[in-house]
Design an enzyme around this catalytic site. Structure first.
Site, short mmCIF file in Angstrom:
data_model
loop_
_atom_site.label_atom_id
_atom_site.label_comp_id
_atom_site.label_asym_id
_atom_site.label_seq_id
_atom_site.Cartn_x
_atom_site.Cartn_y
_atom_site.Cartn_z
N ILE A 20 42.48 47.95 43.45
CA ILE A 20 43.62 47.84 42.55
C ILE A 20 44.64 46.82 43.05
CG2 ILE A 20 45.57 49.15 41.57
CD1 ILE A 20 43.74 51.68 41.85
N CYS A 21 45.27 46.09 42.13
CA CYS A 21 46.39 45.20 42.42
C CYS A 21 45.96 44.05 43.33
CB CYS A 21 47.53 46.02 43.03
SG CYS A 21 49.09 45.12 43.22
N ILE A 22 46.56 43.91 44.52
CA ILE A 22 46.23 42.84 45.45
C ILE A 22 44.95 43.15 46.24
CG2 ILE A 22 47.62 43.81 47.33
CD1 ILE A 22 47.13 40.05 46.52
N PRO A 41 41.81 43.68 45.49
CA PRO A 41 40.58 42.93 45.23
C PRO A 41 40.49 41.60 45.96
CG PRO A 41 41.42 43.87 43.19
CD PRO A 41 42.48 44.10 44.23
N THR A 43 41.42 46.07 38.77
CA THR A 43 42.47 45.99 37.75
C THR A 43 43.74 45.42 38.38
OG1 THR A 43 43.60 47.24 35.97
CG2 THR A 43 43.42 48.32 38.11
#
Length: 217
Positions: free
Chosen positions: A134-136, A138, A189
């Site tokens: 999630i967020c950063i 990935p 995401t």
């Protein structure tokens, strides 16, 4: 009951796990009828940030102890995680991912990843179990998974270029949606990389958790 490992990196968006994302993830897991088991590295965090001023504070804090603040003490050292006992893995964002679980914040594509996180993620992947970042978070997946995986951090071109340079395939994505790499069972995401509110972040996180649970064999 399906058990999902949730990896934390401290407490607070600027130096640990993003609290909204973590709580939304845990809520979505429970609502999906699964059980979350939280883990974090037992080590000092890179630094401590005053979340009012944004300035660094002259003190030291432990990543595991700080993570325990979010989950009322229900967190284990990540080196105790058993991939065989987990059905999936989810990593909420927050700059702790780029500072405590890796050094992506200051080293980018050349960053070092926490060895226990690397071991656990690779074991989960090799067992064909789903992974949700999630967020950063990935941004570090191409360094964890040796494959051309499709992932997103939203629409940030700078991060997208770094991901591509590391061998990942970046897919632009709105805040309320997910990118699913079916072949590698990886779901990502943007969450607060794009979210203007906690409700914005919830939309994509709910979809991510639901898809991860659906992918569990």
């Amino acid at each position: 009951m399906k058990c999902i490992g949730v990896i934390l990196s401290g407490c607070g968006v600027f130096d640990g796990s993003e609290i909204y994302e973590t709580v939304l993830t845990l809520l979505a897991i429970e609502r999906a009828g699964a059980k979350a088991i939280c883990f974090a590295p037992d080590k000092p965090q890179l630094h401590v940030i005053n979340h009012i001023t944004g300035e660094e504070m002259p003190e030291s804090r432990n990543v595991l102890v700080e993570s325990a603040r979010i989950v009322r003490g229900k967190v284990l050292p990540i080196n105790q995680a058993d991939s065989v006992q987990l059905d999936a893995l989810i990593l909420p964002g927050g700059f702790g991912v780029a500072k405590n679980l890796s050094r992506f914040a200051d080293a980018g594509a050349d960053c070092v990843i926490d060895t226990d996180l690397q071991k656990l993620t690779q074991e989960i992947y090799k067992q064909s179990k789903p992974i949700g970042f999630i967020c950063i978070a990935p941004a570090i997946l191409p360094l964890l998974i040796d494959a051309p995986i499709r992932i997103t951090i939203g629409t940030d071109s700078m991060y997208a270029e770094v991901i591509e340079a590391m061998g990942g395939i970046h897919v632009p994505c709105p805040v309320d949606d997910i990118v699913v790499d079916e072949e590698h069972k990886i779901v990502t995401t943007p969450a607060t990389m794009l979210a203007g509110s906690i409700d914005d972040a919830a939309s994509g996180i709910d979809k991510l958790v639901k898809r991860v649970v659906e992918m569990i064999a």
